[in-house]
Design a protein around this motif. Structure first.
Motif, PDB file in Angstrom:
ATOM      1  N   GLU A  56       1.339 -15.211   2.767  1.00  0.00           N
ATOM      2  CA  GLU A  56       2.162 -14.105   3.246  1.00  0.00           C
ATOM      3  C   GLU A  56       3.658 -14.378   3.076  1.00  0.00           C
ATOM      4  N   ASP A  57       4.051 -15.655   3.076  1.00  0.00           N
ATOM      5  CA  ASP A  57       5.467 -16.001   2.909  1.00  0.00           C
ATOM      6  C   ASP A  57       6.014 -15.600   1.540  1.00  0.00           C
ATOM      7  N   ILE A  58       5.135 -15.567   0.532  1.00  0.00           N
ATOM      8  CA  ILE A  58       5.599 -15.197  -0.812  1.00  0.00           C
ATOM      9  C   ILE A  58       5.205 -13.774  -1.192  1.00  0.00           C
ATOM     10  N   ASP A  59       4.556 -13.070  -0.264  1.00  0.00           N
ATOM     11  CA  ASP A  59       4.159 -11.685  -0.521  1.00  0.00           C
ATOM     12  C   ASP A  59       5.271 -10.743  -0.049  1.00  0.00           C
ATOM     13  N   VAL A  60       6.445 -10.956  -0.599  1.00  0.00           N
ATOM     14  CA  VAL A  60       7.611 -10.121  -0.298  1.00  0.00           C
ATOM     15  C   VAL A  60       8.338  -9.832  -1.602  1.00  0.00           C
ATOM     16  N   ASP A  61       9.010  -8.697  -1.641  1.00  0.00           N
ATOM     17  CA  ASP A  61       9.761  -8.336  -2.839  1.00  0.00           C
ATOM     18  C   ASP A  61      10.727  -9.457  -3.211  1.00  0.00           C
ATOM     19  N   GLY A  62      10.751  -9.772  -4.482  1.00  0.00           N
ATOM     20  CA  GLY A  62      11.622 -10.832  -4.980  1.00  0.00           C
ATOM     21  C   GLY A  62      10.999 -12.213  -4.938  1.00  0.00           C
ATOM     22  N   GLU A  63       9.919 -12.383  -4.208  1.00  0.00           N
ATOM     23  CA  GLU A  63       9.247 -13.677  -4.080  1.00  0.00           C
ATOM     24  C   GLU A  63       7.822 -13.655  -4.645  1.00  0.00           C
ATOM     25  N   ARG A  64       7.250 -12.458  -4.738  1.00  0.00           N
ATOM     26  CA  ARG A  64       5.849 -12.310  -5.134  1.00  0.00           C
ATOM     27  C   ARG A  64       5.633 -12.862  -6.540  1.00  0.00           C
ATOM     28  N   PRO A  65       4.662 -13.732  -6.733  1.00  0.00           N
ATOM     29  CA  PRO A  65       4.399 -14.303  -8.063  1.00  0.00           C
ATOM     30  C   PRO A  65       3.942 -13.244  -9.070  1.00  0.00           C
ATOM     31  N   ASP A  66       4.270 -13.483 -10.344  1.00  0.00           N
ATOM     32  CA  ASP A  66       3.893 -12.556 -11.411  1.00  0.00           C
ATOM     33  C   ASP A  66       2.391 -12.299 -11.432  1.00  0.00           C
ATOM     34  N   GLY A  67       1.589 -13.342 -11.215  1.00  0.00           N
ATOM     35  CA  GLY A  67       0.131 -13.171 -11.236  1.00  0.00           C
ATOM     36  C   GLY A  67      -0.345 -12.174 -10.202  1.00  0.00           C
ATOM     37  N   ALA A  68       0.253 -12.203  -9.015  1.00  0.00           N
ATOM     38  CA  ALA A  68      -0.125 -11.271  -7.951  1.00  0.00           C
ATOM     39  C   ALA A  68       0.363  -9.863  -8.268  1.00  0.00           C
ATOM     40  N   GLU A  69       1.580  -9.752  -8.768  1.00  0.00           N
ATOM     41  CA  GLU A  69       2.121  -8.436  -9.150  1.00  0.00           C
ATOM     42  C   GLU A  69       1.262  -7.794 -10.240  1.00  0.00           C
ATOM     43  N   HIS A  70       0.870  -8.598 -11.213  1.00  0.00           N
ATOM     44  CA  HIS A  70       0.058  -8.112 -12.328  1.00  0.00           C
ATOM     45  C   HIS A  70      -1.300  -7.612 -11.832  1.00  0.00           C
ATOM     46  N   LEU A  71      -1.933  -8.370 -10.935  1.00  0.00           N
ATOM     47  CA  LEU A  71      -3.229  -7.972 -10.385  1.00  0.00           C
ATOM     48  C   LEU A  71      -3.110  -6.658  -9.621  1.00  0.00           C
ATOM     49  N   ARG A  72      -2.106  -6.557  -8.774  1.00  0.00           N
ATOM     50  CA  ARG A  72      -1.922  -5.321  -8.005  1.00  0.00           C
ATOM     51  C   ARG A  72      -1.650  -4.128  -8.916  1.00  0.00           C
ATOM     52  N   ALA A  73      -0.855  -4.341  -9.950  1.00  0.00           N
ATOM     53  CA  ALA A  73      -0.551  -3.248 -10.875  1.00  0.00           C
ATOM     54  C   ALA A  73      -1.814  -2.783 -11.603  1.00  0.00           C
TER      55      ALA A  73
END
Length: 190
Positions: A56-73
């Motif tokens: 949850e600490d990295i699940d914030v705008d500007g911190e979220r990893p590319d892998g997580a952003e890609h999966l959500r997209a």
């Protein structure tokens, strides 16, 4: 004709020679007219292995990893999700649970909130991964997905007798029936 329904496959096994990967190939090769099916390849081509463990600490705008952003997209543009997963030690592989954790947020507005989702797969045991599939369905329901409960394909790998699933007409038919059912579920919500 353009695809009117897009189904995203999330593959629980990272192994190149996995029977579950072969089931995903069967799914991709047997899409009915008007349905596009794509197996999630990941931000760097490693599938769900590209997604770091949820924190949850990295699940914030500007911190979220590319892998997580890609999966959500990828999940956000999918009309439905098909999870194809083995059973590891009687439960869900970490890759699947981690994907659900990322996709479950933000609560109430996640990429899978209300999305039709089905779970199938193969495993060594005589029940073909039933425990993992049931646990995955439970986690998806808690995460807000609309689990299609009447879709079940838990394939004991011994049933394949060393063959690729695409070589067995009955297995191809079962995978196609799952895809048809999931696509119909999308149509029921439009």
């Amino acid at each position: 004709m353009a695809n009117s329904t897009n189904i995203l496959i999330l593959l629980g096994s990272l192994r190149a020679g996995s029977v579950n990967r072969q089931l995903a190939e069967v799914g991709e090769a047997n899409a009915p007219a008007g349905v596009g099916i794509s197996c999630y390849r990941g931000a760097a081509g490693g599938g769900l292995g590209d997604v770091p463990f949820y924190n949850e600490d990295i699940d914030v705008d500007g911190e979220r990893p590319d892998g997580a952003e890609h999966l959500r997209a990828a999940a956000d543009v999918a009309d439905a999700v098909l999870i194809i997963t083995p059973e590891y030690n009687g439960s869900i592989p970490a890759t699947v649970k981690n994907a659900i954790d990322w996709l479950s947020r933000p609560y109430g507005h996640s990429a899978i909130s209300g999305t039709p989702v089905a779970v199938i797969g193969a495993a060594l045991g005589g029940y073909g991964g039933v425990w993992a599939h049931d646990e995955t369905r439970k986690s998806l329901g808690v995460a807000g997905a609309r689990v299609v409960e009447d879709v079940k394909l838990s394939l004991p790998t011994k049933k394949l007798n060393g063959s690729h699933p695409s070589e067995l007409v009955e297995v191809v038919a079962e995978v196609r029936a799952v895809i048809d059912r999931l696509a119909a579920e999308v149509g029921a919500t439009d």
